[in-house]
Design a protein around this motif. Structure first.
Motif, mmCIF file in Angstrom:
data_model
loop_
_atom_site.group_PDB
_atom_site.id
_atom_site.type_symbol
_atom_site.label_atom_id
_atom_site.label_comp_id
_atom_site.label_asym_id
_atom_site.label_seq_id
_atom_site.Cartn_x
_atom_site.Cartn_y
_atom_site.Cartn_z
ATOM 1 N N SER A 183 0.824 -1.208 0.000
ATOM 2 C CA SER A 183 0.000 0.000 0.000
ATOM 3 C C SER A 183 0.859 1.258 0.000
ATOM 4 N N GLU A 184 2.097 1.149 0.479
ATOM 5 C CA GLU A 184 3.000 2.303 0.515
ATOM 6 C C GLU A 184 4.004 2.308 -0.637
ATOM 7 N N ARG A 185 4.360 1.129 -1.141
ATOM 8 C CA ARG A 185 5.415 1.052 -2.160
ATOM 9 C C ARG A 185 4.881 1.027 -3.584
ATOM 10 N N ASP A 186 3.686 0.503 -3.775
ATOM 11 C CA ASP A 186 3.171 0.262 -5.127
ATOM 12 C C ASP A 186 2.280 1.412 -5.594
ATOM 13 N N VAL A 230 10.238 -6.722 -4.545
ATOM 14 C CA VAL A 230 11.616 -6.317 -4.827
ATOM 15 C C VAL A 230 11.574 -5.199 -5.855
ATOM 16 N N GLN A 231 12.305 -4.111 -5.615
ATOM 17 C CA GLN A 231 12.362 -2.996 -6.557
ATOM 18 C C GLN A 231 13.746 -2.894 -7.180
ATOM 19 N N LEU A 232 13.752 -2.608 -8.482
ATOM 20 C CA LEU A 232 14.995 -2.441 -9.231
ATOM 21 C C LEU A 232 14.916 -1.132 -9.992
ATOM 22 N N LEU A 270 9.071 -2.414 -9.924
ATOM 23 C CA LEU A 270 8.713 -3.034 -8.663
ATOM 24 C C LEU A 270 8.042 -4.377 -8.948
ATOM 25 N N VAL A 271 8.731 -5.464 -8.614
ATOM 26 C CA VAL A 271 8.083 -6.777 -8.661
ATOM 27 C C VAL A 271 7.255 -6.879 -7.388
ATOM 28 N N ALA A 272 6.013 -6.446 -7.492
ATOM 29 C CA ALA A 272 5.159 -6.349 -6.312
ATOM 30 C C ALA A 272 4.922 -7.720 -5.690
ATOM 31 N N SER A 285 9.386 -19.353 -6.960
ATOM 32 C CA SER A 285 8.967 -18.485 -8.064
ATOM 33 C C SER A 285 10.186 -17.728 -8.560
ATOM 34 N N ILE A 286 10.159 -17.359 -9.840
ATOM 35 C CA ILE A 286 11.308 -16.727 -10.490
ATOM 36 C C ILE A 286 10.827 -15.573 -11.347
ATOM 37 N N SER A 287 11.577 -14.476 -11.335
ATOM 38 C CA SER A 287 11.340 -13.360 -12.228
ATOM 39 C C SER A 287 12.681 -12.813 -12.693
#
Length: 368
Positions: free
Chosen positions: A37-40, A158-160, A174-176, A237-239
Protein backbone atom coordinates in the motif's frame (compact mmCIF):
# COMPACT_ATOMS: atom_id res chain seq x y z
CA UNK A 1 -10.37 3.67 -30.45
CA UNK A 2 -10.62 7.01 -28.64
CA UNK A 3 -13.46 7.75 -26.28
CA UNK A 4 -14.64 10.88 -24.53
CA UNK A 5 -16.26 11.17 -21.14
CA UNK A 6 -16.32 13.51 -18.13
CA UNK A 7 -14.98 12.43 -14.75
CA UNK A 8 -18.09 12.23 -12.58
CA UNK A 9 -18.72 12.24 -8.86
CA UNK A 10 -17.95 8.52 -8.65
CA UNK A 11 -14.37 9.12 -9.81
CA UNK A 12 -14.02 12.01 -7.39
CA UNK A 13 -15.13 9.69 -4.60
CA UNK A 14 -12.51 7.17 -5.70
CA UNK A 15 -9.80 9.81 -5.45
CA UNK A 16 -10.96 10.78 -1.97
CA UNK A 17 -10.92 7.13 -0.95
CA UNK A 18 -7.46 6.68 -2.46
CA UNK A 19 -6.00 9.51 -0.41
CA UNK A 20 -6.77 7.75 2.87
CA UNK A 21 -6.74 4.04 2.07
CA UNK A 22 -2.97 3.56 2.42
CA UNK A 23 -3.22 4.34 6.14
CA UNK A 24 -6.04 1.85 6.62
CA UNK A 25 -4.35 -0.89 4.61
CA UNK A 26 -1.05 -0.45 6.42
CA UNK A 27 -2.82 -1.47 9.61
CA UNK A 28 -4.15 -4.74 8.22
CA UNK A 29 -2.88 -8.08 9.49
CA UNK A 30 -1.30 -9.08 6.15
CA UNK A 31 2.12 -7.42 6.25
CA UNK A 32 2.51 -7.74 2.47
CA UNK A 33 -0.67 -5.72 1.88
CA UNK A 34 0.53 -3.01 4.25
CA UNK A 35 3.95 -2.78 2.58
CA UNK A 36 2.52 -2.71 -0.94
CA UNK A 37 0.00 0.00 0.00
CA UNK A 38 3.00 2.30 0.52
CA UNK A 39 5.41 1.05 -2.16
CA UNK A 40 3.17 0.26 -5.13
CA UNK A 41 1.94 3.83 -5.71
CA UNK A 42 1.83 6.02 -8.81
CA UNK A 43 4.44 8.64 -9.71
CA UNK A 44 2.73 10.79 -12.32
CA UNK A 45 3.46 14.15 -10.66
CA UNK A 46 7.16 13.35 -10.71
CA UNK A 47 7.13 12.96 -14.50
CA UNK A 48 3.96 14.73 -15.63
CA UNK A 49 5.82 17.33 -17.69
CA UNK A 50 7.94 14.74 -19.51
CA UNK A 51 6.52 13.57 -22.85
CA UNK A 52 8.43 10.31 -22.44
CA UNK A 53 6.65 9.44 -19.17
CA UNK A 54 5.39 5.84 -18.88
CA UNK A 55 3.79 3.98 -15.99
CA UNK A 56 1.70 0.86 -15.66
CA UNK A 57 0.27 -1.90 -13.50
CA UNK A 58 0.72 -5.37 -15.01
CA UNK A 59 -1.11 -8.52 -13.86
CA UNK A 60 -1.14 -12.03 -15.25
CA UNK A 61 -2.73 -15.34 -14.29
CA UNK A 62 -2.32 -18.91 -15.47
CA UNK A 63 -4.87 -21.64 -14.85
CA UNK A 64 -3.32 -24.85 -16.16
CA UNK A 65 -6.31 -27.01 -15.22
CA UNK A 66 -8.47 -25.03 -17.66
CA UNK A 67 -5.71 -24.22 -20.15
CA UNK A 68 -6.38 -20.52 -19.58
CA UNK A 69 -3.94 -17.58 -19.48
CA UNK A 70 -4.80 -13.91 -18.91
CA UNK A 71 -2.79 -10.68 -19.05
CA UNK A 72 -4.00 -7.17 -18.28
CA UNK A 73 -2.21 -3.81 -18.15
CA UNK A 74 -3.46 -0.37 -17.10
CA UNK A 75 -1.06 2.27 -18.39
CA UNK A 76 -0.47 6.04 -18.31
CA UNK A 77 1.45 7.56 -21.23
CA UNK A 78 3.28 10.73 -22.11
CA UNK A 79 2.56 12.28 -25.47
CA UNK A 80 5.67 11.55 -27.51
CA UNK A 81 3.97 9.51 -30.25
CA UNK A 82 0.53 11.17 -30.24
CA UNK A 83 1.17 14.76 -29.17
CA UNK A 84 -0.92 14.46 -26.00
CA UNK A 85 -1.03 12.34 -22.86
CA UNK A 86 -3.41 9.38 -22.79
CA UNK A 87 -4.25 6.19 -20.93
CA UNK A 88 -4.39 2.62 -22.15
CA UNK A 89 -6.02 -0.66 -21.13
CA UNK A 90 -4.79 -4.01 -22.48
CA UNK A 91 -6.68 -7.25 -21.85
CA UNK A 92 -5.35 -10.42 -23.42
CA UNK A 93 -6.47 -13.99 -22.86
CA UNK A 94 -5.83 -17.41 -24.34
CA UNK A 95 -7.95 -20.53 -24.11
CA UNK A 96 -6.58 -23.39 -26.20
CA UNK A 97 -5.81 -22.07 -29.68
CA UNK A 98 -8.21 -19.12 -29.58
CA UNK A 99 -6.38 -16.03 -28.26
CA UNK A 100 -8.13 -12.74 -27.76
CA UNK A 101 -6.78 -9.26 -27.12
CA UNK A 102 -8.19 -5.77 -26.66
CA UNK A 103 -6.09 -2.58 -26.64
CA UNK A 104 -8.09 0.56 -25.87
CA UNK A 105 -6.84 4.16 -25.73
CA UNK A 106 -8.58 6.84 -23.66
CA UNK A 107 -8.07 10.56 -22.96
CA UNK A 108 -6.16 11.23 -19.76
CA UNK A 109 -9.36 12.83 -18.44
CA UNK A 110 -10.86 9.32 -18.31
CA UNK A 111 -8.32 8.41 -15.63
CA UNK A 112 -8.30 8.62 -11.83
CA UNK A 113 -5.28 7.61 -9.78
CA UNK A 114 -3.53 8.40 -6.54
CA UNK A 115 0.11 8.92 -5.67
CA UNK A 116 -0.67 7.64 -2.17
CA UNK A 117 -2.03 4.18 -3.15
CA UNK A 118 -1.81 1.59 -5.94
CA UNK A 119 -5.39 2.42 -6.98
CA UNK A 120 -6.08 3.52 -10.56
CA UNK A 121 -9.12 3.71 -12.84
CA UNK A 122 -9.07 4.08 -16.63
CA UNK A 123 -12.56 4.44 -18.07
CA UNK A 124 -14.42 1.28 -16.91
CA UNK A 125 -11.30 -0.67 -15.86
CA UNK A 126 -9.60 -0.34 -12.50
CA UNK A 127 -7.23 -1.70 -9.84
CA UNK A 128 -7.83 -1.32 -6.09
CA UNK A 129 -5.66 -2.67 -3.28
CA UNK A 130 -7.95 -4.09 -0.57
CA UNK A 131 -7.20 -5.98 2.67
CA UNK A 132 -7.80 -9.20 0.68
CA UNK A 133 -5.43 -8.28 -2.17
CA UNK A 134 -5.52 -6.43 -5.48
CA UNK A 135 -9.01 -6.25 -6.94
CA UNK A 136 -8.48 -6.08 -10.71
CA UNK A 137 -11.30 -5.32 -13.12
CA UNK A 138 -10.58 -5.00 -16.84
CA UNK A 139 -13.08 -4.67 -19.65
CA UNK A 140 -12.55 -4.79 -23.40
CA UNK A 141 -13.63 -1.77 -25.42
CA UNK A 142 -16.73 -3.51 -26.78
CA UNK A 143 -17.62 -5.00 -23.40
CA UNK A 144 -17.44 -8.55 -24.79
CA UNK A 145 -14.60 -9.57 -22.43
CA UNK A 146 -14.58 -8.84 -18.69
CA UNK A 147 -11.91 -9.91 -16.20
CA UNK A 148 -12.74 -9.58 -12.49
CA UNK A 149 -10.38 -11.11 -9.92
CA UNK A 150 -8.62 -10.80 -6.56
CA UNK A 151 -4.82 -11.20 -6.62
CA UNK A 152 -3.42 -12.11 -3.20
CA UNK A 153 0.35 -11.43 -2.80
CA UNK A 154 2.35 -14.33 -1.35
CA UNK A 155 6.00 -13.16 -1.47
CA UNK A 156 7.98 -10.04 -0.58
CA UNK A 157 8.31 -7.27 -3.18
CA UNK A 158 11.62 -6.32 -4.83
CA UNK A 159 12.36 -3.00 -6.56
CA UNK A 160 15.00 -2.44 -9.23
CA UNK A 161 16.07 0.86 -10.77
CA UNK A 162 17.82 1.49 -14.09
CA UNK A 163 19.00 5.09 -13.89
CA UNK A 164 20.88 5.29 -17.19
CA UNK A 165 19.01 4.13 -20.28
CA UNK A 166 19.94 4.42 -23.97
CA UNK A 167 18.92 7.84 -25.23
CA UNK A 168 18.69 9.09 -21.60
CA UNK A 169 15.97 8.31 -19.10
CA UNK A 170 15.30 6.09 -16.11
CA UNK A 171 13.12 3.08 -15.38
CA UNK A 172 11.94 1.68 -12.05
CA UNK A 173 10.52 -1.81 -11.75
CA UNK A 174 8.71 -3.03 -8.66
CA UNK A 175 8.08 -6.78 -8.66
CA UNK A 176 5.16 -6.35 -6.31
CA UNK A 177 4.61 -10.09 -6.02
CA UNK A 178 6.24 -12.79 -8.14
CA UNK A 179 3.80 -15.34 -6.74
CA UNK A 180 0.09 -14.69 -6.18
CA UNK A 181 -3.08 -16.62 -5.51
CA UNK A 182 -5.92 -15.59 -7.85
CA UNK A 183 -9.68 -16.08 -7.54
CA UNK A 184 -12.17 -14.56 -9.94
CA UNK A 185 -13.79 -14.82 -13.36
CA UNK A 186 -13.13 -14.14 -17.02
CA UNK A 187 -16.25 -13.70 -19.12
CA UNK A 188 -15.99 -13.76 -22.92
CA UNK A 189 -19.33 -13.33 -24.63
CA UNK A 190 -21.73 -15.73 -22.93
CA UNK A 191 -18.97 -18.00 -21.56
CA UNK A 192 -17.60 -17.49 -18.01
CA UNK A 193 -14.44 -19.15 -16.71
CA UNK A 194 -14.05 -19.35 -12.92
CA UNK A 195 -10.57 -19.00 -11.40
CA UNK A 196 -9.87 -20.68 -8.07
CA UNK A 197 -6.39 -20.74 -6.51
CA UNK A 198 -4.84 -19.92 -9.90
CA UNK A 199 -1.22 -18.74 -10.05
CA UNK A 200 -0.68 -15.03 -10.65
CA UNK A 201 1.94 -12.27 -10.83
CA UNK A 202 2.00 -8.47 -10.53
CA UNK A 203 4.59 -5.81 -11.24
CA UNK A 204 4.67 -2.04 -11.73
CA UNK A 205 6.94 0.00 -14.03
CA UNK A 206 7.45 3.76 -14.15
CA UNK A 207 9.88 6.40 -15.41
CA UNK A 208 10.64 8.13 -18.68
CA UNK A 209 12.40 6.83 -21.77
CA UNK A 210 12.40 7.02 -25.53
CA UNK A 211 10.72 3.91 -26.95
CA UNK A 212 13.00 4.22 -30.00
CA UNK A 213 16.09 3.65 -27.81
CA UNK A 214 15.23 0.75 -25.49
CA UNK A 215 14.38 -2.93 -25.56
CA UNK A 216 14.09 -5.60 -22.90
CA UNK A 217 13.63 -9.22 -21.86
CA UNK A 218 11.30 -10.11 -19.02
CA UNK A 219 9.98 -13.42 -17.77
CA UNK A 220 8.16 -14.97 -14.83
CA UNK A 221 7.19 -18.43 -13.63
CA UNK A 222 5.99 -19.96 -10.36
CA UNK A 223 6.20 -23.61 -9.40
CA UNK A 224 3.08 -25.69 -9.06
CA UNK A 225 2.56 -27.52 -5.79
CA UNK A 226 4.62 -30.74 -5.69
CA UNK A 227 5.40 -30.19 -9.41
CA UNK A 228 2.01 -31.65 -10.32
CA UNK A 229 -0.56 -30.48 -12.82
CA UNK A 230 -2.91 -28.04 -11.16
CA UNK A 231 -3.13 -24.49 -9.96
CA UNK A 232 -1.89 -24.64 -6.36
CA UNK A 233 1.23 -22.54 -5.93
CA UNK A 234 4.43 -24.36 -4.97
CA UNK A 235 7.62 -23.34 -3.16
CA UNK A 236 9.64 -21.43 -5.79
CA UNK A 237 8.97 -18.49 -8.06
CA UNK A 238 11.31 -16.73 -10.49
CA UNK A 239 11.34 -13.36 -12.23
CA UNK A 240 14.02 -11.90 -14.50
CA UNK A 241 14.52 -8.67 -16.42
CA UNK A 242 17.08 -7.32 -18.88
CA UNK A 243 17.12 -3.75 -20.23
CA UNK A 244 18.79 -3.49 -23.64
CA UNK A 245 19.26 -1.05 -26.49
CA UNK A 246 16.50 -0.94 -29.12
CA UNK A 247 18.12 -3.52 -31.42
CA UNK A 248 18.57 -5.91 -28.51
CA UNK A 249 22.32 -6.18 -29.08
CA UNK A 250 23.61 -4.60 -25.86
CA UNK A 251 22.47 -5.22 -22.27
CA UNK A 252 22.29 -2.21 -19.93
CA UNK A 253 21.13 -3.95 -16.74
CA UNK A 254 19.91 -7.45 -15.94
CA UNK A 255 18.68 -9.32 -12.87
CA UNK A 256 17.16 -12.68 -11.97
CA UNK A 257 15.58 -13.35 -8.57
CA UNK A 258 14.50 -16.67 -7.09
CA UNK A 259 11.98 -16.64 -4.24
CA UNK A 260 11.61 -19.59 -1.89
CA UNK A 261 8.29 -19.44 -0.10
CA UNK A 262 7.95 -15.76 0.93
CA UNK A 263 11.58 -14.55 0.75
CA UNK A 264 14.19 -13.99 -1.97
CA UNK A 265 16.55 -16.99 -1.76
CA UNK A 266 18.98 -16.00 -4.54
CA UNK A 267 19.66 -12.93 -6.67
CA UNK A 268 21.80 -12.77 -9.83
CA UNK A 269 22.82 -9.51 -11.53
CA UNK A 270 24.33 -8.29 -14.81
CA UNK A 271 27.27 -10.53 -15.80
CA UNK A 272 25.85 -13.34 -13.64
CA UNK A 273 22.89 -13.58 -16.02
CA UNK A 274 23.19 -14.78 -19.64
CA UNK A 275 20.14 -14.72 -21.94
CA UNK A 276 19.95 -16.06 -25.51
CA UNK A 277 17.06 -16.33 -27.95
CA UNK A 278 16.22 -18.52 -30.93
CA UNK A 279 14.24 -16.09 -33.11
CA UNK A 280 11.64 -16.98 -35.74
CA UNK A 281 9.62 -14.82 -38.13
CA UNK A 282 6.20 -13.64 -36.98
CA UNK A 283 3.36 -15.50 -38.72
CA UNK A 284 1.45 -13.62 -41.42
CA UNK A 285 -1.89 -13.95 -39.64
CA UNK A 286 -0.73 -11.43 -37.01
CA UNK A 287 -0.83 -8.67 -39.68
CA UNK A 288 2.08 -6.70 -38.22
CA UNK A 289 2.88 -3.29 -39.75
CA UNK A 290 6.52 -4.32 -40.27
CA UNK A 291 8.34 -7.67 -40.60
CA UNK A 292 9.38 -8.84 -37.14
CA UNK A 293 10.76 -11.79 -35.21
CA UNK A 294 9.95 -13.26 -31.81
CA UNK A 295 11.81 -15.81 -29.63
CA UNK A 296 10.57 -19.32 -30.18
CA UNK A 297 12.94 -20.46 -27.43
CA UNK A 298 14.81 -18.52 -24.72
CA UNK A 299 17.62 -19.88 -22.57
CA UNK A 300 18.70 -18.17 -19.30
CA UNK A 301 21.78 -19.24 -17.37
CA UNK A 302 22.57 -17.61 -14.02
CA UNK A 303 25.45 -18.37 -11.64
CA UNK A 304 26.88 -16.78 -8.50
CA UNK A 305 30.15 -17.06 -6.59
CA UNK A 306 28.43 -18.72 -3.62
CA UNK A 307 27.43 -21.77 -5.66
CA UNK A 308 23.84 -20.86 -6.55
CA UNK A 309 22.86 -21.48 -10.16
CA UNK A 310 19.82 -21.94 -12.41
CA UNK A 311 19.45 -23.06 -16.01
CA UNK A 312 16.11 -22.12 -17.53
CA UNK A 313 14.60 -22.90 -20.93
CA UNK A 314 11.41 -21.18 -22.10
CA UNK A 315 9.52 -22.51 -25.13
CA UNK A 316 6.89 -20.22 -26.63
CA UNK A 317 3.35 -21.44 -27.17
CA UNK A 318 1.33 -18.32 -28.01
CA UNK A 319 2.88 -14.95 -29.03
CA UNK A 320 0.82 -11.74 -28.97
CA UNK A 321 2.51 -8.59 -30.40
CA UNK A 322 1.97 -5.04 -29.13
CA UNK A 323 3.38 -2.66 -31.79
CA UNK A 324 4.29 0.82 -30.50
CA UNK A 325 4.72 3.43 -33.27
CA UNK A 326 7.82 5.56 -32.84
CA UNK A 327 8.22 9.27 -33.55
CA UNK A 328 8.20 10.71 -37.11
CA UNK A 329 11.88 11.55 -36.63
CA UNK A 330 12.60 7.88 -35.91
CA UNK A 331 10.09 5.84 -37.96
CA UNK A 332 9.46 2.22 -37.17
CA UNK A 333 7.94 0.24 -34.34
CA UNK A 334 9.01 -1.09 -30.99
CA UNK A 335 7.17 -4.40 -30.69
CA UNK A 336 6.53 -5.83 -27.24
CA UNK A 337 5.88 -9.55 -27.58
CA UNK A 338 3.60 -10.93 -24.85
CA UNK A 339 4.38 -14.66 -24.96
CA UNK A 340 2.81 -17.61 -23.15
CA UNK A 341 4.83 -20.80 -22.90
CA UNK A 342 6.50 -23.46 -20.79
CA UNK A 343 9.49 -23.08 -18.46
CA UNK A 344 11.91 -25.88 -17.61
CA UNK A 345 13.94 -24.97 -14.51
CA UNK A 346 16.99 -26.76 -13.08
CA UNK A 347 19.40 -25.46 -10.47
CA UNK A 348 20.82 -25.37 -6.99
CA UNK A 349 19.72 -22.68 -4.53
CA UNK A 350 21.24 -22.49 -1.05
CA UNK A 351 22.68 -25.96 -1.50
CA UNK A 352 19.35 -27.56 -2.40
CA UNK A 353 18.33 -28.80 -5.88
CA UNK A 354 15.51 -27.03 -7.69
CA UNK A 355 13.73 -28.72 -10.58
CA UNK A 356 10.30 -28.06 -12.05
CA UNK A 357 8.32 -27.52 -15.25
CA UNK A 358 5.46 -25.02 -15.35
CA UNK A 359 3.64 -22.61 -17.60
CA UNK A 360 4.66 -18.95 -17.50
CA UNK A 361 5.07 -15.68 -19.36
CA UNK A 362 7.82 -13.87 -21.26
CA UNK A 363 8.18 -10.46 -22.90
CA UNK A 364 10.62 -9.59 -25.67
CA UNK A 365 10.78 -5.95 -26.80
CA UNK A 366 12.86 -4.75 -29.74
CA UNK A 367 12.76 -2.19 -32.56
CA UNK A 368 11.74 -3.33 -36.03
Amino acid sequence: MYRRSIINLVLIAILLFSASSSVALAGQGNSLIGELSERDVFHANEYQYNLFYNEWHYFNVIDEEQGLEIVTTLKLNGGVSTGYSYAQVFLGYNKGIIPGASVELYPITDTAFSEDTPNVRINKSWVELTPQGYHVYAESGDGNAVFDAIFKPMVEPVQLDAESLPGSGSMSWLVASSKMNVDGTLTVGEKTYTLKNARGYHDHNWGFWNWASVGWDWGQVSQTKKNQQGNDVGTYSISFGNVTNSTHTDSMSSVLNVWKNKKVAASFNDADVQISHSLVSAPDYLFLPVPAEYPRQTVINATSDDGDWVNITFTAKQPVPLPIPLTPLDPGYLIIWEIIGEYEVEGVIDGKPVSFVAGGFLEYAAKF
